[in-house]
Enzyme design. Structure first.
Site, PDB file in Angstrom:
ATOM      1  N   LYS A 132       0.836  -1.198   0.000  1.00 43.59           N
ATOM      2  CA  LYS A 132       0.000   0.000   0.000  1.00 43.59           C
ATOM      3  C   LYS A 132       0.879   1.260   0.000  1.00 43.59           C
ATOM      4  O   LYS A 132       0.671   2.182  -0.777  1.00 43.59           O
ATOM      5  CB  LYS A 132      -0.919   0.014   1.226  1.00 43.59           C
ATOM      6  N   LYS A 167      -7.806   1.553   4.001  1.00 43.16           N
ATOM      7  CA  LYS A 167      -7.063   0.323   3.713  1.00 43.16           C
ATOM      8  C   LYS A 167      -6.088  -0.014   4.829  1.00 43.16           C
ATOM      9  O   LYS A 167      -5.193   0.773   5.115  1.00 43.16           O
ATOM     10  CB  LYS A 167      -6.232   0.481   2.430  1.00 43.16           C
ATOM     11  N   ARG A 217      -5.798  -4.686 -13.189  1.00 42.92           N
ATOM     12  CA  ARG A 217      -4.502  -5.262 -12.792  1.00 42.92           C
ATOM     13  C   ARG A 217      -3.602  -5.260 -14.014  1.00 42.92           C
ATOM     14  O   ARG A 217      -3.953  -5.835 -15.049  1.00 42.92           O
ATOM     15  CB  ARG A 217      -4.725  -6.700 -12.282  1.00 42.92           C
ATOM     16  N   ARG A 231     -11.149  -6.125 -13.134  1.00 42.40           N
ATOM     17  CA  ARG A 231     -11.952  -6.844 -12.134  1.00 42.40           C
ATOM     18  C   ARG A 231     -13.089  -5.926 -11.727  1.00 42.40           C
ATOM     19  O   ARG A 231     -12.863  -4.843 -11.176  1.00 42.40           O
ATOM     20  CB  ARG A 231     -11.070  -7.203 -10.931  1.00 42.40           C
ATOM     21  N   ARG A 239     -15.939  -3.637  -3.689  1.00 49.85           N
ATOM     22  CA  ARG A 239     -14.566  -4.042  -3.986  1.00 49.85           C
ATOM     23  C   ARG A 239     -14.527  -4.911  -5.243  1.00 49.85           C
ATOM     24  O   ARG A 239     -15.425  -5.707  -5.477  1.00 49.85           O
ATOM     25  CB  ARG A 239     -13.977  -4.836  -2.807  1.00 49.85           C
ATOM     26  N   ASP A 279      -2.301  -2.060  -9.444  1.00 48.92           N
ATOM     27  CA  ASP A 279      -3.757  -1.910  -9.460  1.00 48.92           C
ATOM     28  C   ASP A 279      -4.084  -0.476  -9.823  1.00 48.92           C
ATOM     29  O   ASP A 279      -3.581   0.463  -9.184  1.00 48.92           O
ATOM     30  CB  ASP A 279      -4.353  -2.259  -8.087  1.00 48.92           C
ATOM     31  N   GLU A 287      -2.468   0.658  -5.908  1.00 47.77           N
ATOM     32  CA  GLU A 287      -1.724  -0.336  -5.128  1.00 47.77           C
ATOM     33  C   GLU A 287      -0.614  -0.932  -5.986  1.00 47.77           C
ATOM     34  O   GLU A 287      -0.779  -1.072  -7.208  1.00 47.77           O
ATOM     35  CB  GLU A 287      -2.682  -1.466  -4.680  1.00 47.77           C
ATOM     36  N   ASN A 289       1.458  -4.334  -6.071  1.00 45.44           N
ATOM     37  CA  ASN A 289       1.565  -5.677  -5.487  1.00 45.44           C
ATOM     38  C   ASN A 289       2.903  -6.298  -5.853  1.00 45.44           C
ATOM     39  O   ASN A 289       3.208  -6.482  -7.034  1.00 45.44           O
ATOM     40  CB  ASN A 289       0.419  -6.549  -5.999  1.00 45.44           C
TER      41      ASN A 289
END
Ligand SMILES: Nc1ncnc2c1ncn2[C@@H]1O[C@H](COP(=O)(O)OP(=O)(O)O)[C@@H](O)[C@H]1O
Ligand SMILES: [Mg+2]
Length: 320
Positions: A132, A167, A217, A231, A239, A279, A287, A289
């Site tokens: 994050k 978050k 993504r 997504r 979400r 993201d 974000e 990842n």
């Protein structure tokens, strides 16, 4: 070549969904040896990092219309042995978050492996990059974001906008993500639960309405985008994560997305973060990842590519 994968217990992996399995299959298909171990099965002795390694043979998933199918006994393990990880050409650290203190110890142990073995992602990068907080390195491409454990600061942030997203810093797959509005009668109580009574900092972001169109993504390899998927939140859920039922859909990498990738790439390269999932919501990065990004299986299906092969071939090229 020899590839070791540090993964969660293999029986818990989902062969039709997990990127780690896609990469193991790709390594096997390219004629490489595939070994697996778990993050608590490492030992340092005589100045070397050893892992309890098991050879694994996979029955690859197959395409059945619009989804992958796997046979029930999709993996077979041979006899395990303790071996120096420097015997491997590459080690892929693919343990799922949360990043705990033992996880960080593991990265510090992996950092002792000599450079002749490529560790993906680089242990120092994994230590440096909270999934994050790392986005804060790129202020020009993120939504308005604060990090705090002070309830008054959070309440003020929420009061200044129609809605905000909270978050937890160690979450994944939508865990603990909250949609906050000033008029919510549970607001104070939610904040007390989330900050564990002011003991843990949290991230707050302005709510991006584009989230209803999807959370994109983008998979980056060595800083370059190699694939993407969208997504889309379903039903009453706000979400988009696949883990909470987000619907996956094919998508494009737009010029704005390219710009965001180019903004983060130099820092990712400097930190040895070779395999990363960004993201993006609307025009913003939300974000980064780095631990064990997912999405390969779904992108392969939607875009008729083989990202596992792309990743394994790139690693093989780096170590040859
Ligand atoms: N700024 C935001 N505005 C609106 N929705 C968001 C925002 N940030 C995250 N979300 C929603 O929360 C979900 C999870 O957020 P993310 O930051 O990717 O954390 P993680 O995937 O680790 O749980 C996303 O799929 C998205 O639907
Ligand atoms: Mg996410």
């Amino acid at each position: 070549m020899k590839f070791a994968f540090i993964i969660d217990p293999i029986a818990q992996l989902n062969p039709v969904h997990d990127s780690s399995v896609a990469m193991m299959e790709a390594a096997q298909a390219a004629g490489h040896e595939v070994w697996i171990t778990e993050f608590h099965q490492l030992t340092v002795k005589n100045g070397q990092v050893w892992g309890f390694l098991l050879p694994v043979t996979l029955t690859p998933v197959e395409l059945a219309g619009d989804h992958w199918v796997a046979v029930e006994d999709w993996y077979k393990m041979g006899e395990g042995s303790l071996q120096p990880l420097s015997n491997m050409d590459a080690v892929l650290m693919r343990k799922d978050p949360p990043v705990t203190i033992p996880y960080l110890y593991t990265t510090q142990i992996l950092d002792l492996i000599p450079d002749s073995t490529l560790v993906v992602n680089a242990p120092r990068g994994l230590q440096a990059a909270n999934e994050k907080l790392y986005a804060l390195n790129f202020p020009s491409v993120i939504p308005e974001t604060i990090v705090t454990q002070d309830k008054a600061v959070i309440l003020d942030f929420v009061a200044q906008r129609e809605a905000a997203i909270l978050k937890p810093l160690a979450g994944k797959g939508g865990e603990g993500i909250l949609f906050l509005e000033e008029r919510d009668r549970n607001l104070n109580s939610l904040l007390e639960i989330s900050t564990r009574d002011a003991d843990t900092p949290l991230m707050l972001q302005e709510y991006l309405p584009a989230a209803s169109q999807g959370d994109k993504r983008i998979i980056l390899l060595d800083g370059k985008p190699i694939g993407a998927l969208n997504r889309i939140p379903t039903g009453k859920e706000f979400r988009g994560n696949m883990a909470v039922g987000g619907r996956v859909a094919q998508t494009e990498i737009t010029p704005r997305d390219q710009e965001i990738c180019a903004t983060v790439a130099p820092q990712l390269k400097a930190d040895g973060l070779y395999f990363v999932g960004l993201d993006l919501i609307g025009d913003y990065l939300t974000e980064v990842n780095v631990t064990s990004p997912t999405g390969i299986r779904e992108i392969d299906l939607l875009s008729q590519v083989s990202l596992g092969k792309t990743v394994i071939d790139w690693i093989a090229q780096q170590v040859s």
